[in-house]
Design a protein around this motif. Structure first.
Motif, PDB file in Angstrom:
ATOM      1  N   GLY A  74       0.821  -1.201   0.000  1.00 58.94           N
ATOM      2  CA  GLY A  74       0.000   0.000   0.000  1.00 58.94           C
ATOM      3  C   GLY A  74       0.855   1.251   0.000  1.00 58.94           C
ATOM      4  N   GLY A  75       0.655   2.109  -1.009  1.00 60.75           N
ATOM      5  CA  GLY A  75       1.488   3.291  -1.160  1.00 60.75           C
ATOM      6  C   GLY A  75       0.779   4.594  -0.876  1.00 60.75           C
ATOM      7  N   GLY A  76      -0.195   4.568   0.032  1.00 54.93           N
ATOM      8  CA  GLY A  76      -0.825   5.805   0.462  1.00 54.93           C
ATOM      9  C   GLY A  76       0.009   6.484   1.541  1.00 54.93           C
ATOM     10  N   PRO A  77      -0.509   7.555   2.157  1.00 52.18           N
ATOM     11  CA  PRO A  77       0.253   8.254   3.187  1.00 52.18           C
ATOM     12  C   PRO A  77       0.687   7.358   4.345  1.00 52.18           C
ATOM     13  CG  PRO A  77      -1.580   9.609   2.471  1.00 52.18           C
ATOM     14  CD  PRO A  77      -1.761   8.273   1.822  1.00 52.18           C
ATOM     15  N   GLY A  78      -0.162   6.408   4.736  1.00 48.65           N
ATOM     16  CA  GLY A  78       0.201   5.513   5.828  1.00 48.65           C
ATOM     17  C   GLY A  78       1.366   4.614   5.469  1.00 48.65           C
ATOM     18  N   GLY A  79       1.293   3.970   4.301  1.00 46.03           N
ATOM     19  CA  GLY A  79       2.364   3.090   3.870  1.00 46.03           C
ATOM     20  C   GLY A  79       3.659   3.836   3.627  1.00 46.03           C
ATOM     21  N   LEU A  80       3.568   5.024   3.037  1.00 41.95           N
ATOM     22  CA  LEU A  80       4.770   5.807   2.759  1.00 41.95           C
ATOM     23  C   LEU A  80       5.414   6.320   4.041  1.00 41.95           C
ATOM     24  CD1 LEU A  80       3.441   7.698  -0.367  1.00 41.95           C
ATOM     25  CD2 LEU A  80       5.491   6.261  -0.315  1.00 41.95           C
TER      26      LEU A  80
ATOM     27  N   ARG B 281      11.398 -10.162   6.177  1.00 40.83           N
ATOM     28  CA  ARG B 281      11.317 -10.596   7.569  1.00 40.83           C
ATOM     29  C   ARG B 281      10.025 -10.130   8.244  1.00 40.83           C
ATOM     30  NH1 ARG B 281      16.531  -9.126   6.431  1.00 40.83           N
ATOM     31  NH2 ARG B 281      18.089 -10.795   6.659  1.00 40.83           N
ATOM     32  N   ARG B 282       9.565  -8.951   7.848  1.00 44.25           N
ATOM     33  CA  ARG B 282       8.348  -8.392   8.441  1.00 44.25           C
ATOM     34  C   ARG B 282       7.439  -7.879   7.333  1.00 44.25           C
ATOM     35  NH1 ARG B 282      10.271 -10.769  11.974  1.00 44.25           N
ATOM     36  NH2 ARG B 282      10.756 -10.109  14.119  1.00 44.25           N
ATOM     37  N   LEU B 283       6.143  -7.744   7.664  1.00 45.74           N
ATOM     38  CA  LEU B 283       5.152  -7.330   6.672  1.00 45.74           C
ATOM     39  C   LEU B 283       4.205  -6.304   7.297  1.00 45.74           C
ATOM     40  CD1 LEU B 283       3.825  -7.848   3.826  1.00 45.74           C
ATOM     41  CD2 LEU B 283       2.398  -9.560   4.991  1.00 45.74           C
ATOM     42  N   ILE B 284       3.951  -5.212   6.583  1.00 46.85           N
ATOM     43  CA  ILE B 284       2.976  -4.205   7.009  1.00 46.85           C
ATOM     44  C   ILE B 284       1.896  -4.095   5.938  1.00 46.85           C
ATOM     45  CG2 ILE B 284       2.579  -1.748   7.464  1.00 46.85           C
ATOM     46  CD1 ILE B 284       5.361  -1.564   8.615  1.00 46.85           C
ATOM     47  N   LEU B 285       0.644  -4.223   6.356  1.00 42.23           N
ATOM     48  CA  LEU B 285      -0.488  -4.032   5.446  1.00 42.23           C
ATOM     49  C   LEU B 285      -0.992  -2.605   5.608  1.00 42.23           C
ATOM     50  CD1 LEU B 285      -2.445  -7.375   5.960  1.00 42.23           C
ATOM     51  CD2 LEU B 285      -0.716  -6.841   4.227  1.00 42.23           C
ATOM     52  N   ALA B 286      -0.861  -1.827   4.555  1.00 43.49           N
ATOM     53  CA  ALA B 286      -1.321  -0.431   4.574  1.00 43.49           C
ATOM     54  C   ALA B 286      -2.219  -0.194   3.363  1.00 43.49           C
ATOM     55  CB  ALA B 286      -0.128   0.518   4.562  1.00 43.49           C
ATOM     56  N   THR B 287      -3.144  -1.135   3.169  1.00 41.47           N
ATOM     57  CA  THR B 287      -3.971  -1.122   1.965  1.00 41.47           C
ATOM     58  C   THR B 287      -5.108  -0.113   2.032  1.00 41.47           C
ATOM     59  OG1 THR B 287      -5.177  -2.994   2.901  1.00 41.47           O
ATOM     60  CG2 THR B 287      -3.444  -3.482   1.316  1.00 41.47           C
ATOM     61  N   GLY B 288      -5.400   0.414   3.225  1.00 39.52           N
ATOM     62  CA  GLY B 288      -6.422   1.445   3.329  1.00 39.52           C
ATOM     63  C   GLY B 288      -7.808   0.924   2.999  1.00 39.52           C
TER      64      GLY B 288
END
Length: 245
Positions: A15-21, A107-114
């Motif tokens: 996810g490349g929105g403000p949260g992911g960025l 190693r780690r994963l963040i979901l920032a799909t909004g």
């Protein structure tokens, strides 16, 4: 941004929105190897001017905010991958992320799909996004101060959104897609809408056209009849049709 993936990275962000960025920027400045999957479908891109970011008193457009975020992340070597993720598999020491044309071990994963807006099916909606039609009552309600506003949706959620807008303007119209959808609003909220003088118009909107000379948009119902200003006209139609994660 760089687009070449690494063999094994510390973290993948989907996810490349403000949260992911923002997450990507912080991790990169912690000297972590970060890959960011972004297909360019950020909700922020529909914002004509956002005035909620401190430090920018004149506001910034959604695309401008995203561009600044992307440039800043690029300076700290965040790897951007313009591919849609199709699967994520758990591995002994992390995750394997498979996207269109690339597979990355992390190693780690963040979901920032909004979230994704559920668009109403009428003519003119996409063309007027960011002008007569907005997608976020939270972001854009301030711009409706004192104006006549139409809010589109059904059920209790949109009724609450309409009540929220009455903190900014006393001229709120709630379009409910028809009588059946109007009946889906709870009796308690119907009473609150009446007390707040929110007009409930149970029509199915078929078309919205830009107004002349920057005037209110023209809203046509299921009979192809244009709604007059006293019934349904408004400077801004804020879509509140629903969203999904």
């Amino acid at each position: 941004m760089p687009t070449e993936p690494t063999q094994c990275s510390d973290c993948a962000i989907i996810g490349g929105g403000p949260g992911g960025l923002t997450a990507a920027l912080y991790l990169a400045r912690f000297n972590r190897q970060v890959v960011l999957f972004d297909v360019g479908e950020q909700r922020m891109r529909w914002s004509p001017r956002n005035r909620n970011y401190p430090g920018f008193p004149d506001g910034l457009s959604g695309p401008d905010i995203l561009k600044r975020f992307q440039e800043q992340a690029s300076r700290f070597h965040v790897t951007a991958i313009p591919s849609r993720v199709v699967s994520v598999r758990r591995r002994d020491e992390g995750f394997q992320v498979e996207a269109e044309g690339v597979t990355v071990d992390v190693r780690r994963l963040i979901l920032a799909t909004g979230i994704t807006d559920i668009w109403p099916q009428f003519q003119g909606a996409e063309e007027l996004l960011g002008t007569a039609i907005r997608v976020c009552p939270i972001c854009d309600a301030y711009e409706t101060n004192g104006k006549r506003v139409g809010i589109l949706g059904s059920g209790d959620r949109v009724a609450r959104e309409a009540l929220y807008l009455t903190k900014f303007t006393s001229r709120v119209v709630l379009f409910t897609h028809g009588h059946q959808e109007a009946d889906a609003i709870s009796d308690k909220l119907k009473e609150m809408l009446r007390e707040a003088s929110v007009a409930v118009v149970p029509i199915e909107i078929r078309r919205v056209e830009p107004g002349s000379d920057a005037g209110p948009p023209t809203i046509s119902d299921e009979t192809d009849r244009a709604m007059d200003g006293e019934t349904a006209g408004g400077v801004t139609v804020i879509l509140a049709d629903g969203c999904r994660e």
